[in-house]
Design an enzyme around this catalytic site. Sequence first.
Site, PDB file in Angstrom:
ATOM      1  CB  SER A 144      75.060 122.725  58.556  1.00  0.00           C
ATOM      2  OG  SER A 144      76.354 122.403  59.042  1.00  0.00           O
ATOM      3  CE1 TYR A 157      75.339 118.225  55.446  1.00  0.00           C
ATOM      4  CE2 TYR A 157      76.865 119.704  56.548  1.00  0.00           C
ATOM      5  CZ  TYR A 157      75.678 118.986  56.547  1.00  0.00           C
ATOM      6  OH  TYR A 157      74.844 119.045  57.636  1.00  0.00           O
TER       7      TYR A 157
END
Length: 260
Positions: A144, A157
């Site tokens: 990501s 995350y």
Amino acid sequence: MNMFRLDHKVAVITGGGSGIGQAIAKCFGTQGADVHILELNEEGGKATVAEIVAAGGKAQVHACNVADQAVVVSTMDGIIKANGRLDILVNCAGIAHVGNLENTSEQDLDRIYSVNIKGTYNCLYAVIKQMKAQGGGVILNVASIAASVGIPDRFAYSMSKGAVFTMTLSVAKDYIHDNIRCNSLSPARVHTPFVDGFLAKNYPGREPEMFEKLSKTQPIGRMAKPAEIGSLALYLCSDEAGFITGTDYPIDGGFITLNN
């Protein structure tokens, strides 16, 4: 030229029942791969398989919790035994969490760790010996932009995706002489069912407004389409990308480099 074909290649894609994983699975199926989906949501995996088969491809779903190493190893061993090889692994299964350090509980952290980090490790662990024995393979991890830049309220995350990125580098370095390539790709916001659900839950009645706001955080002015992520994954797993390893590819509408 008939480029980016995956004919006669056995590809395992985790989290292929929806979103990015589904798009990758469908793209690989179209390009000739024998697709195996590992999915906790078996019904979602079956729906993806049905689409691939209807389009003339080959696919199967395997109910699997990537956080459980014994289940992952057993599932991978079954795929290898049935096919004689495993050419491509795409680690896409993952979960999200919204929160900063102060409002991320130990339980939140453990939940993210078990899927995003341990789940990726479990799948890598389960296939690496086979790839070495057969003379090579390709691994693609879905990281990501949160692994590269600071994102508000994404403490757990971001931690997990940073780990996915560094695992990518480690595997690429350790197994380069075994003809195993390992790369990652880093999406920004992608319009998946998760996004729609997130907006409905957190901004009821304001979904269109918030969707537009989130879309505009990408300099290009919109979210990515899952199929666009699938196309990049296809390239990185194809023979045409044979000179690429140990690299992360942002696919972010300019988020990392142009948001200034």
